[in-house]
Write a protein that holds these residues in place. Structure first.
Motif, short mmCIF file in Angstrom:
data_model
loop_
_atom_site.label_atom_id
_atom_site.label_comp_id
_atom_site.label_asym_id
_atom_site.label_seq_id
_atom_site.Cartn_x
_atom_site.Cartn_y
_atom_site.Cartn_z
N GLN A 155 -9.40 -61.06 -60.80
CA GLN A 155 -8.10 -61.60 -61.19
C GLN A 155 -8.29 -62.73 -62.18
N SER A 156 -7.31 -62.89 -63.07
CA SER A 156 -7.36 -63.94 -64.09
C SER A 156 -6.08 -64.75 -64.03
N ALA A 157 -6.15 -65.97 -64.57
CA ALA A 157 -4.94 -66.80 -64.65
C ALA A 157 -4.56 -67.09 -66.10
N ASN A 158 -5.30 -66.53 -67.04
CA ASN A 158 -4.92 -66.69 -68.46
C ASN A 158 -5.48 -65.58 -69.33
N GLY A 159 -5.94 -64.49 -68.72
CA GLY A 159 -6.52 -63.40 -69.48
C GLY A 159 -8.00 -63.54 -69.73
N GLY A 160 -8.60 -64.68 -69.39
CA GLY A 160 -10.02 -64.91 -69.59
C GLY A 160 -10.73 -65.16 -68.28
N LYS B 231 -1.72 -63.79 -54.33
CA LYS B 231 -0.58 -62.88 -54.38
C LYS B 231 0.10 -62.92 -55.75
N ASN B 232 0.66 -61.77 -56.14
CA ASN B 232 1.49 -61.72 -57.34
C ASN B 232 2.86 -62.32 -57.04
N THR B 233 3.55 -62.76 -58.07
CA THR B 233 4.88 -63.35 -57.91
C THR B 233 5.87 -62.71 -58.88
N PHE B 234 7.15 -63.04 -58.72
CA PHE B 234 8.23 -62.42 -59.49
C PHE B 234 9.14 -63.48 -60.08
N ASP B 235 9.74 -63.18 -61.20
CA ASP B 235 10.89 -63.93 -61.68
C ASP B 235 12.11 -63.27 -61.07
N ALA B 236 12.83 -63.99 -60.21
CA ALA B 236 13.88 -63.37 -59.43
C ALA B 236 14.95 -64.37 -59.04
N ALA B 237 16.10 -63.84 -58.70
CA ALA B 237 17.19 -64.60 -58.09
C ALA B 237 17.48 -63.96 -56.75
N ASP C 63 -3.71 -60.35 -64.51
CA ASP C 63 -3.56 -61.64 -65.18
C ASP C 63 -2.30 -62.31 -64.66
N LEU C 64 -2.46 -63.35 -63.85
CA LEU C 64 -1.32 -63.99 -63.21
C LEU C 64 -0.44 -64.78 -64.18
N SER C 65 -0.89 -64.96 -65.41
CA SER C 65 -0.07 -65.66 -66.39
C SER C 65 0.82 -64.72 -67.18
N ASN C 66 0.63 -63.41 -67.02
CA ASN C 66 1.33 -62.42 -67.82
C ASN C 66 2.45 -61.77 -67.01
N PHE C 67 3.68 -62.21 -67.23
CA PHE C 67 4.85 -61.64 -66.57
C PHE C 67 5.46 -60.57 -67.46
N SER C 68 5.63 -59.37 -66.90
CA SER C 68 6.15 -58.25 -67.68
C SER C 68 7.08 -57.41 -66.81
N ASP C 69 7.67 -56.38 -67.40
CA ASP C 69 8.65 -55.55 -66.69
C ASP C 69 8.07 -54.93 -65.43
N LEU C 70 8.95 -54.72 -64.44
CA LEU C 70 8.58 -53.91 -63.30
C LEU C 70 8.20 -52.52 -63.78
N VAL C 71 7.46 -51.78 -62.95
CA VAL C 71 6.97 -50.47 -63.38
C VAL C 71 7.19 -49.41 -62.31
N VAL C 72 7.49 -48.20 -62.76
CA VAL C 72 7.53 -47.02 -61.90
C VAL C 72 6.37 -46.13 -62.32
N ASN C 73 5.70 -45.53 -61.35
CA ASN C 73 4.51 -44.70 -61.62
C ASN C 73 3.44 -45.48 -62.38
N SER C 74 3.35 -46.77 -62.10
CA SER C 74 2.30 -47.66 -62.64
C SER C 74 2.45 -47.97 -64.12
#
Length: 388
Positions: free
Chosen positions: A93-98, A142-148, A173-184
């Protein structure tokens, strides 16, 4: 977790603002060491080329700022301590891609009014209340979410949850927040809306019902999902029942239907359970849309998610017993199905969990059997955590 008191009057001397309130801040966190190695055809256990590791530190803070409002945050740091120079060749796991870096993995504001809690911002989502978009605990952090999220407990023995979930940092990469995914891989471009009701009003039963609307899924269009889980206790054995469906709106794409049953109990010093799950060959896989990895299925083991989430019938047998200061867990799973029997897969997890020197420790030997030589490689996983 420790409590600090921050004087806003003192802070105003620095900022020039007028403030007199004192704020209690709870601070804590965890330190973790994670290591995994594989027995591949090219390299055996503990070889640098077949091993990965991380060392991490996570700092948490939350505070009550008055009038029912609260603030919280989490900063995560991940590194290697230079282990990649001679012991491992990769990180989990990474926290900034490195190899070394940090990321703000939580930042949220809460508001409590009566029996209603509103939580806005970057946060964890528990599988118990969000079974198709949840924070996973199998990796370093653990992974986290941007959520309400809105949680209400006005109804007797019932919790109602409403949420809008926009992005996730997955598990790499825990610094990279991106869209949810279906089928990975299929992005949920406009996020997901969720409603969950968890109730114990039915005698001897804890029932959870969830509905998701996934807005603008790549290729599949808008999609909806329903998931139900019932835990029945008070009988000679405990029974779990689960079922759900994922329904893409796009013409020509098939719904996916899944169901499962689990029976277990305590038998002297041993606790044991037997589980069966079945997922048909619909278009969508029953996997966590926050990561594209784990499933909510009863037959989920350490590594078998790709073989049980679609077009598969799976069986699992788990037994646990106290040994010394810890617990030994044996979990065997087998699945079949898929095109050209691609989901024919067997796994045996031999796990030991214990607490020593103030730390939680986990060690696992994962035996895997599949026609693919890479998938077939056995693994050893170890982690230790110190919570403060």
């Amino acid at each position: 977790m420790k409590k600090l008191m921050i004087s806003m009057a003192a802070a105003s001397l620095v900022t020039g603002a007028v403030a007199t309130a004192d704020v209690d801040v709870n601070v804590g966190g965890q330190a973790a060491l994670y290591y995994q190695t594989a027995d591949t055809d090219a390299d055996g256990f503990f070889h640098q080329n077949s091993s990965m590791a991380n060392i991490g530190l996570q700092l948490n803070a939350d505070s009550d700022i008055g009038n029912g409002f609260g603030l919280g945050g989490q900063y995560t740091m991940l590194g290697t301590l230079g282990l990649e120079k001679n012991l491992v060749s990769d990180i989990r796991q990474s926290a900034n891609g490195g190899l070394n870096g940090g990321a703000l993995t939580k930042v949220y504001i809460t508001k409590k009014a009566g029996n209603t809690l509103v939580k806005l911002g970057r946060q964890e989502l528990p599988k118990s209340l969000s079974p198709l978009a949840f924070s996973e605990s199998w990796t370093v952090f653990k992974n986290t979410f941007d959520a309400a999220v809105v949680i209400n407990s006005d109804l007797p023995e019932t919790t109602l949850v409403g949420a809008y979930v926009s992005t996730s940092n997955k598990h790499g990469d825990l610094s990279n927040f991106s869209d949810l995914v279906v089928n990975s891989s299929l992005g949920v471009a406009k996020g997901a809306y969720m409603l969950t009701a968890a109730t114990k009003l039915i005698p001897m039963t804890a029932l959870t019902l969830s509905y998701y609307f996934m807005d603008n899924v790549a290729v599949a269009g808008d999609s909806s999902a329903i998931w139900a889980d019932a835990q029945i206790s008070g009988l000679p054995v405990a029974i779990g029942l689960q079922a759900g469906t994922i329904m893409p709106d796009t013409s020509g794409l098939d719904d996916t239907v899944a169901y499962g049953i689990k029976i277990g109990g305590d038998f002297g010093p041993v606790s044991a359970s037997l589980a069966y799950t079945s997922v048909d060959d619909g278009t969508a896989k029953f996997q966590n849309v926050g990561t594209g990895v784990k499933t909510p299925l009863y037959t989920q083991a350490i590594y078998n998610q790709a073989f049980i989430s679609q077009d598969s019938d799976s069986f699992g047998l788990k037994a646990a017993m106290g040994v010394g200061a810890g617990k030994v867990i044996l979990h065997g799973v087998m699945s079949s199905g898929g095109v050209n029997d691609a989901n024919d897969y067997n796994e045996l997890d031999v796990v030991y969990k214990t607490s020593a020197l103030g730390m939680d420790m986990f060690a696992a030997y994962i035996l895997r059997d599949h026609d693919d030589a890479i998938i077939d490689a056995d693994n050893i996983r170890f982690w230790t955590r110190y919570n403060f």
